[in-house]
Every structure is written in structure tokens, then in C-alpha cells.
Design an enzyme around this catalytic site. Structure first.
Site, PDB file in Angstrom:
ATOM      1  N   SER A 156     -15.632  66.397 -49.459  1.00 35.10           N
ATOM      2  CA  SER A 156     -17.031  66.616 -49.376  1.00 35.10           C
ATOM      3  C   SER A 156     -17.893  65.168 -49.804  1.00 35.10           C
ATOM      4  CB  SER A 156     -17.558  67.782 -50.400  1.00 35.10           C
ATOM      5  OG  SER A 156     -19.188  67.753 -50.408  1.00 35.10           O
ATOM      6  N   LYS A 189     -13.813  67.917 -55.552  1.00 41.89           N
ATOM      7  CA  LYS A 189     -13.742  66.977 -54.266  1.00 41.89           C
ATOM      8  C   LYS A 189     -13.455  65.817 -54.254  1.00 41.89           C
ATOM      9  CE  LYS A 189     -15.109  70.709 -51.880  1.00 41.89           C
ATOM     10  NZ  LYS A 189     -13.804  71.340 -50.876  1.00 41.89           N
ATOM     11  N   TYR A 201     -17.573  71.120 -59.010  1.00 39.93           N
ATOM     12  CA  TYR A 201     -17.518  70.816 -57.529  1.00 39.93           C
ATOM     13  C   TYR A 201     -17.244  69.600 -57.042  1.00 39.93           C
ATOM     14  CZ  TYR A 201     -18.304  71.302 -52.589  1.00 39.93           C
ATOM     15  OH  TYR A 201     -18.337  71.107 -50.989  1.00 39.93           O
ATOM     16  N   ILE A 235     -17.284  76.490 -41.703  1.00 45.13           N
ATOM     17  CA  ILE A 235     -16.733  75.220 -41.340  1.00 45.13           C
ATOM     18  C   ILE A 235     -15.252  75.585 -40.805  1.00 45.13           C
ATOM     19  CG2 ILE A 235     -15.955  73.150 -41.899  1.00 45.13           C
ATOM     20  CD1 ILE A 235     -18.260  72.800 -43.882  1.00 45.13           C
TER      21      ILE A 235
END
Length: 258
Positions: free
Chosen positions: A148, A167, A163, A23
């Protein structure tokens, strides 16, 4: 000025962390194609150098490769100094570096938890803070953090509590910085991608078997492509988004709608 001209980034100076691949690389490519000079910041200095060369050759823009660990305040400060020495200013900062460790919550070690939080959240804070200090002095700029869709939902079947938590923290960090700096012309936004078919995702032995399940669940029944994040990146980097700050842009093929 026509609408297309408003999206040009000629004269802008930017950096992208985690910019060597995936990305980050796609965003850096888009910024350069729109006219910006771009620094590729990554722990993998060799790949960052290769990416910077590819983008410079393809776009004719000035590029720079900087090896840096976003969890290290010293590395981040040195990176900022290097970018300023080369470009003179920083107009757009993309705090994109991140990792994911898929481990059940009851089995996750403190070391694993801290590694994810340190890179995904603390690293974003350190790079956004450092860029913000420069932008506040120069009178403005745009910071874009990579969050995210995992900040909005709990992904299945893979276990990734660290994670997801990191985020979600990125989104609130973004909103908090946006409010603090709004009156001083420093904008802070974030993008929340869904499942994106980067080389890492497509070739990971861990993730590859899950792609079919993700596609079955998603309304579009496919992964996103890195280039499908380029338009929002260019928009947020430039002056056409002058009234846009504190926003989270979810780009997930409607995955979080179900």
C-alpha cells in the site's frame, strides 16, 4: 512476437487471495481476460463462488472458488492442494487479502493489532511461502503481494498504525523473498495502491466522509479505480516481466509525492 502477445497469459494458472471483491476481484478478472485460469480465494466462500462464476462466464476461462483463512497454515496448505489438483501448477500467486482497523494508537488493543498484522503480513508470508515452494519445484513463477502507499506515508486523518506497519512489512518481505529466490526463477514483487474506490470504500460509513478530504489532498483529486491496477497485475503475472523482481510499484495518483 508482438508486444500485445507478450502480455497474454494463455496457459498460465493463478490464484488471488481476497479475490471475491474489490481489488482482488478486479485483478482476477484481468488475469482471466488475458488468458489465465484463476482460483478465487477468500474467507467469504459464497461471494468467491459468485465471483468465480461471473469471471468464467465473461471470459471462458476455468475458474475455481476456494474458501480459506490466510492466517491459518492448514487452510493455506489445503488451498494450495486444491488449486494444484484443479490446475496442475501455479504460475502466478497474488497475495492480496488484507484488512484495516482505524483506531488511535493509544487506544488500539493487542487483539486489534494482531488481527491486522496476522492477516496483512503473516497471511502474505504464509501464502507467498506456500506458492513459492510450488514454484521452486516446478522451475519458476511470479508472486505479487499487495502492499500500500501506506507503507510509504502516514495516512491522515484516519489513525491506522497497525495497517501502515503491516504494509511496510509486506514491502520488505517482498524484497527479501525476491533476493532469496532470484536464482531459482521465482520472482516476487508488490504493488502499493493509493486510495482506490472499491465498493467497500465508497459505501463504508467510516470511510465515506473521508473521501472528500483525500481527494482534496491528492494531485489528481480523485480516487483510483480497481481496474487501474489491472495492467500492472497482468504485466507482473506474465513472462514479459522476467527481469522484474524485488520491485514495489506505487500506483497512487502521485499521492505519496506530496
Amino acid at each position: 512476437m508482438g508486444i500485445l502477445e507478450k502480455f497474454r497469459l494463455d496457459g498460465k494458472k493463478a490464484f488471488v487471495t481476497g479475490g471475491a471483491r474489490g481489488i482482488g476481484k478486479s485483478i482476477a478478472q484481468a488475469l482471466a481476460e488475458a488468458g489465465a485460469d484463476v482460483a478465487i480465494v477468500d474467507m467469504d466462500g459464497e461471494t468467491a463462488q459468485q465471483t468465480a462464476g461471473e469471471i468464467a462466464q465473461a471470459t471462458g476461462r476455468q475458474t475455481l472458488a476456494v474458501k480459506a483463512d490466510v492466517t491459518s497454515p492448514q487452510d493455506v496448505d489445503a488451498m494450495i492442494e486444491t488449486v494444484l489438483a484443479a490446475f496442475g501448477r501455479i504460475d502466478a500467486a497474488f497475495c492480496n487479502a488484507g484488512i484495516c482497523i482505524n483506531v488511535p494508537a493509544e487506544e488500539m488493543t493487542l487483539e486489534q493489532w494482531k488481527k491486522v498484522i496476522d492477516i496483512n503480513l503473516t497471511g502474505v508470508f504464509l501464502t507467498a511461502q506456500a506458492a513459492g515452494k510450488v514454484m521452486l519445484k516446478q522451475g519458476g513463477g511470479s508472486i505479487v503481494n499487495t502492499a500500500s502507499m501506506s507503507a510509504h506515508i502516514v495516512n491522515v486523518p484516519q489513525p491506522q498504525c497497525a495497517y501502515n506497519a503491516s504494509k511496510a512489512g509486506v514491502i520488505m518481505l517482498t524484497k527479501s523473498m525476491a533476493v532469496e529466490w532470484a536464482e531459482r526463477n521465482v520472482r516476487v514483487n508488490c504493488i502499493s495502491p493509493g486510495y482506490i474506490g472499491t465498493d467497500l470504500t465508497l459505501n463504508s460509513p467510516q470511510l465515506k466522509p473521508l473521501i472528500e478530504q483525500w481527494n482534496a489532498m491528492g494531485p489528481l483529486h480523485r480516487l483510483g479505480r480497481p481496474d487501474e491496477l489491472q495492467a500492472i497485475a497482468v504485466y507482473l503475472a506474465g513472462d514479459s516481466s522476467a527481469f522484474t523482481t524485488g520491485s514495489d510499484f506505487v500506483i497512487d495518483g502521485a499521492f505519496t509525492c506530496i
